[in-house]
Write a protein that holds these residues in place. Structure first.
Motif, PDB file in Angstrom:
ATOM      1  N   VAL A   1       0.814  -1.217   0.000  1.00 37.26           N
ATOM      2  CA  VAL A   1       0.000   0.000   0.000  1.00 37.26           C
ATOM      3  C   VAL A   1       0.851   1.272   0.000  1.00 37.26           C
ATOM      4  CG1 VAL A   1      -1.986  -1.104   1.096  1.00 37.26           C
ATOM      5  CG2 VAL A   1      -0.256   0.010   2.530  1.00 37.26           C
ATOM      6  N   ARG A   2       2.138   1.149   0.271  1.00 37.10           N
ATOM      7  CA  ARG A   2       3.023   2.310   0.335  1.00 37.10           C
ATOM      8  C   ARG A   2       4.440   1.909  -0.050  1.00 37.10           C
ATOM      9  NH1 ARG A   2       3.939   7.567   0.594  1.00 37.10           N
ATOM     10  NH2 ARG A   2       2.506   8.124   2.244  1.00 37.10           N
ATOM     11  N   THR A   3       5.075   2.701  -0.916  1.00 34.18           N
ATOM     12  CA  THR A   3       6.489   2.506  -1.226  1.00 34.18           C
ATOM     13  C   THR A   3       7.222   3.818  -0.965  1.00 34.18           C
ATOM     14  OG1 THR A   3       6.256   3.104  -3.585  1.00 34.18           O
ATOM     15  CG2 THR A   3       6.026   0.770  -3.020  1.00 34.18           C
ATOM     16  N   ARG A   4       8.474   3.668  -0.518  1.00 32.50           N
ATOM     17  CA  ARG A   4       9.347   4.824  -0.307  1.00 32.50           C
ATOM     18  C   ARG A   4      10.661   4.520  -0.997  1.00 32.50           C
ATOM     19  NH1 ARG A   4       7.358   3.221   4.199  1.00 32.50           N
ATOM     20  NH2 ARG A   4       5.729   4.418   5.241  1.00 32.50           N
ATOM     21  N   ILE A   5      10.983   5.327  -1.982  1.00 31.71           N
ATOM     22  CA  ILE A   5      12.232   5.148  -2.727  1.00 31.71           C
ATOM     23  C   ILE A   5      13.160   6.303  -2.369  1.00 31.71           C
ATOM     24  CG2 ILE A   5      13.296   5.012  -5.008  1.00 31.71           C
ATOM     25  CD1 ILE A   5      10.600   3.938  -6.052  1.00 31.71           C
ATOM     26  N   MET A   6      14.323   5.941  -1.848  1.00 30.33           N
ATOM     27  CA  MET A   6      15.329   6.938  -1.504  1.00 30.33           C
ATOM     28  C   MET A   6      16.452   6.846  -2.529  1.00 30.33           C
ATOM     29  SD  MET A   6      15.072   6.067   2.513  1.00 30.33           S
ATOM     30  CE  MET A   6      14.493   4.419   2.124  1.00 30.33           C
ATOM     31  N   LEU A   7      16.785   7.963  -3.128  1.00 32.59           N
ATOM     32  CA  LEU A   7      17.805   8.010  -4.175  1.00 32.59           C
ATOM     33  C   LEU A   7      18.992   8.863  -3.746  1.00 32.59           C
ATOM     34  CD1 LEU A   7      15.511   8.713  -7.252  1.00 32.59           C
ATOM     35  CD2 LEU A   7      16.559   6.527  -6.635  1.00 32.59           C
ATOM     36  N   LYS A   8      20.155   8.409  -4.103  1.00 36.49           N
ATOM     37  CA  LYS A   8      21.365   9.196  -3.862  1.00 36.49           C
ATOM     38  C   LYS A   8      21.438  10.365  -4.848  1.00 36.49           C
ATOM     39  CE  LYS A   8      26.365   8.519  -3.474  1.00 36.49           C
ATOM     40  NZ  LYS A   8      27.405   7.471  -3.536  1.00 36.49           N
ATOM     41  N   ARG A   9      21.002  10.088  -6.097  1.00 32.49           N
ATOM     42  CA  ARG A   9      21.028  11.101  -7.164  1.00 32.49           C
ATOM     43  C   ARG A   9      19.608  11.317  -7.664  1.00 32.49           C
ATOM     44  NH1 ARG A   9      25.432   7.841 -10.681  1.00 32.49           N
ATOM     45  NH2 ARG A   9      23.440   7.021 -11.412  1.00 32.49           N
TER      46      ARG A   9
ATOM     47  N   GLN B   1      18.466  12.708 -10.147  1.00 31.00           N
ATOM     48  CA  GLN B   1      18.298  12.514 -11.589  1.00 31.00           C
ATOM     49  C   GLN B   1      17.997  11.055 -11.949  1.00 31.00           C
ATOM     50  OE1 GLN B   1      21.124  13.638 -10.126  1.00 31.00           O
ATOM     51  NE2 GLN B   1      22.964  12.867 -11.146  1.00 31.00           N
ATOM     52  N   ASP B   2      18.135  10.136 -10.999  1.00 30.84           N
ATOM     53  CA  ASP B   2      17.813   8.725 -11.243  1.00 30.84           C
ATOM     54  C   ASP B   2      16.334   8.411 -11.020  1.00 30.84           C
ATOM     55  OD1 ASP B   2      20.418   7.988 -11.942  1.00 30.84           O
ATOM     56  OD2 ASP B   2      20.962   7.551  -9.868  1.00 30.84           O
ATOM     57  N   TRP B   3      15.519   9.430 -10.731  1.00 32.27           N
ATOM     58  CA  TRP B   3      14.123   9.174 -10.369  1.00 32.27           C
ATOM     59  C   TRP B   3      13.367   8.468 -11.485  1.00 32.27           C
ATOM     60  CZ3 TRP B   3       9.530  10.629 -12.510  1.00 32.27           C
ATOM     61  CH2 TRP B   3       9.560  11.653 -13.462  1.00 32.27           C
ATOM     62  N   GLU B   4      13.607   8.829 -12.753  1.00 33.78           N
ATOM     63  CA  GLU B   4      12.872   8.193 -13.847  1.00 33.78           C
ATOM     64  C   GLU B   4      13.249   6.723 -13.997  1.00 33.78           C
ATOM     65  OE1 GLU B   4      11.691  10.799 -17.381  1.00 33.78           O
ATOM     66  OE2 GLU B   4      13.528  11.754 -16.628  1.00 33.78           O
ATOM     67  N   ALA B   5      14.526   6.409 -13.843  1.00 31.43           N
ATOM     68  CA  ALA B   5      14.972   5.010 -13.934  1.00 31.43           C
ATOM     69  C   ALA B   5      14.331   4.190 -12.823  1.00 31.43           C
ATOM     70  CB  ALA B   5      16.497   4.933 -13.859  1.00 31.43           C
ATOM     71  N   ALA B   6      14.339   4.711 -11.603  1.00 36.65           N
ATOM     72  CA  ALA B   6      13.743   3.994 -10.476  1.00 36.65           C
ATOM     73  C   ALA B   6      12.227   3.902 -10.637  1.00 36.65           C
ATOM     74  CB  ALA B   6      14.103   4.685  -9.165  1.00 36.65           C
ATOM     75  N   ALA B   7      11.602   4.993 -11.061  1.00 41.56           N
ATOM     76  CA  ALA B   7      10.145   5.012 -11.224  1.00 41.56           C
ATOM     77  C   ALA B   7       9.695   4.043 -12.311  1.00 41.56           C
ATOM     78  CB  ALA B   7       9.665   6.423 -11.534  1.00 41.56           C
ATOM     79  N   SER B   8      10.478   3.891 -13.373  1.00 42.55           N
ATOM     80  CA  SER B   8      10.077   2.968 -14.436  1.00 42.55           C
ATOM     81  C   SER B   8      10.107   1.521 -13.945  1.00 42.55           C
ATOM     82  CB  SER B   8      10.949   3.145 -15.684  1.00 42.55           C
ATOM     83  OG  SER B   8      12.272   2.726 -15.442  1.00 42.55           O
ATOM     84  N   VAL B   9      11.078   1.175 -13.114  1.00 43.34           N
ATOM     85  CA  VAL B   9      11.121  -0.170 -12.530  1.00 43.34           C
ATOM     86  C   VAL B   9       9.957  -0.339 -11.556  1.00 43.34           C
ATOM     87  CG1 VAL B   9      12.467  -1.791 -11.141  1.00 43.34           C
ATOM     88  CG2 VAL B   9      13.604  -0.392 -12.885  1.00 43.34           C
TER      89      VAL B   9
ATOM     90  N   GLU C   1      17.657   2.917  -2.086  1.00 45.47           N
ATOM     91  CA  GLU C   1      17.216   2.070  -0.983  1.00 45.47           C
ATOM     92  C   GLU C   1      15.696   2.225  -0.925  1.00 45.47           C
ATOM     93  OE1 GLU C   1      18.039   1.560   3.793  1.00 45.47           O
ATOM     94  OE2 GLU C   1      19.686   2.236   2.509  1.00 45.47           O
ATOM     95  N   ILE C   2      14.991   1.127  -0.656  1.00 49.38           N
ATOM     96  CA  ILE C   2      13.528   1.147  -0.737  1.00 49.38           C
ATOM     97  C   ILE C   2      12.903   0.527   0.510  1.00 49.38           C
ATOM     98  CG2 ILE C   2      11.516   0.372  -2.076  1.00 49.38           C
ATOM     99  CD1 ILE C   2      13.412   0.245  -4.523  1.00 49.38           C
ATOM    100  N   GLU C   3      11.792   1.121   0.951  1.00 45.80           N
ATOM    101  CA  GLU C   3      10.960   0.585   2.032  1.00 45.80           C
ATOM    102  C   GLU C   3       9.557   0.393   1.478  1.00 45.80           C
ATOM    103  OE1 GLU C   3      12.802   3.155   5.757  1.00 45.80           O
ATOM    104  OE2 GLU C   3      10.896   3.756   4.881  1.00 45.80           O
ATOM    105  N   VAL C   4       8.831  -0.605   1.983  1.00 41.12           N
ATOM    106  CA  VAL C   4       7.424  -0.763   1.624  1.00 41.12           C
ATOM    107  C   VAL C   4       6.613  -1.155   2.847  1.00 41.12           C
ATOM    108  CG1 VAL C   4       8.051  -1.524  -0.726  1.00 41.12           C
ATOM    109  CG2 VAL C   4       7.378  -3.223   0.972  1.00 41.12           C
ATOM    110  N   ASP C   5       5.332  -0.835   2.785  1.00 40.43           N
ATOM    111  CA  ASP C   5       4.364  -1.288   3.772  1.00 40.43           C
ATOM    112  C   ASP C   5       3.275  -2.032   3.023  1.00 40.43           C
ATOM    113  OD1 ASP C   5       5.649  -0.003   5.945  1.00 40.43           O
ATOM    114  OD2 ASP C   5       4.651   1.882   5.456  1.00 40.43           O
ATOM    115  N   ALA C   6       2.779  -3.096   3.637  1.00 43.18           N
ATOM    116  CA  ALA C   6       1.736  -3.904   3.013  1.00 43.18           C
ATOM    117  C   ALA C   6       0.647  -4.212   4.029  1.00 43.18           C
ATOM    118  CB  ALA C   6       2.333  -5.202   2.478  1.00 43.18           C
ATOM    119  N   VAL C   7      -0.554  -4.377   3.522  1.00 45.34           N
ATOM    120  CA  VAL C   7      -1.686  -4.808   4.338  1.00 45.34           C
ATOM    121  C   VAL C   7      -2.276  -6.026   3.646  1.00 45.34           C
ATOM    122  CG1 VAL C   7      -3.944  -4.201   5.259  1.00 45.34           C
ATOM    123  CG2 VAL C   7      -2.143  -2.451   5.131  1.00 45.34           C
ATOM    124  N   ILE C   8      -2.236  -7.134   4.362  1.00 40.25           N
ATOM    125  CA  ILE C   8      -2.744  -8.383   3.809  1.00 40.25           C
ATOM    126  C   ILE C   8      -4.264  -8.361   3.881  1.00 40.25           C
ATOM    127  CG2 ILE C   8      -2.754 -10.900   4.037  1.00 40.25           C
ATOM    128  CD1 ILE C   8       0.007 -10.541   5.465  1.00 40.25           C
TER     129      ILE C   8
END
Length: 119
Positions: free
Chosen positions: A60-68, A70-78, A106-113
């Motif tokens: 239900v929630r993802t958190r993507i932390m990027l060092k750069r 400018q890599d947001w599009e590459a990470a977002a496409s994945v 680095e990525i964190e996620v939360d899930a609700v079963i």
């Protein structure tokens, strides 16, 4: 040493902690490749969710932390490959750095079963 769990399940809630692009050999995967590192993070996260009795469909929630930033599009496409139809709430932020200098993401996620039974 740190007292860290990859994932913690409480009831039907699963929280997956900061997941870095580490290979089975303990080394950073895909050095310099934000998309490749994002893919590896999601592979690790998928396994952690499954061990906790959840799946990517429960995220239900993802958190993507990027060092750069400018890599947001590459990470977002994945992210889109994994979550195109799931569409969790998502945040992308730039951070000053990570423990390992080769990590770009680095990525964190939360899930609700869900209590619903798949038919």
């Amino acid at each position: 040493m740190v007292g860290f769990s990859r994932a913690v399940r409480v009831g039907n809630f699963v929280s997956v902690g900061g997941t870095a692009p580490i290979g089975a050999d303990g080394k950073t995967t895909a050095p310099g490749d934000a998309a490749g590192q994002t893919r590896r993070c999601f592979e690790i996260i998928k396994t952690a969710l499954e061990k906790a009795g959840a799946g990517l469909k429960d995220v239900v929630r993802t958190r993507i932390m990027l060092k750069r930033v400018q890599d947001w599009e590459a990470a977002a496409s994945v992210h889109g490959v994994y979550f195109k139809d799931i569409r969790p709430a998502s945040t992308i932020v730039q951070v000053a750095g990570f423990i390992e200098p080769e990590w770009l993401v680095e990525i964190e996620v939360d899930a609700v079963i869900s209590d619903e039974v798949d038919e």
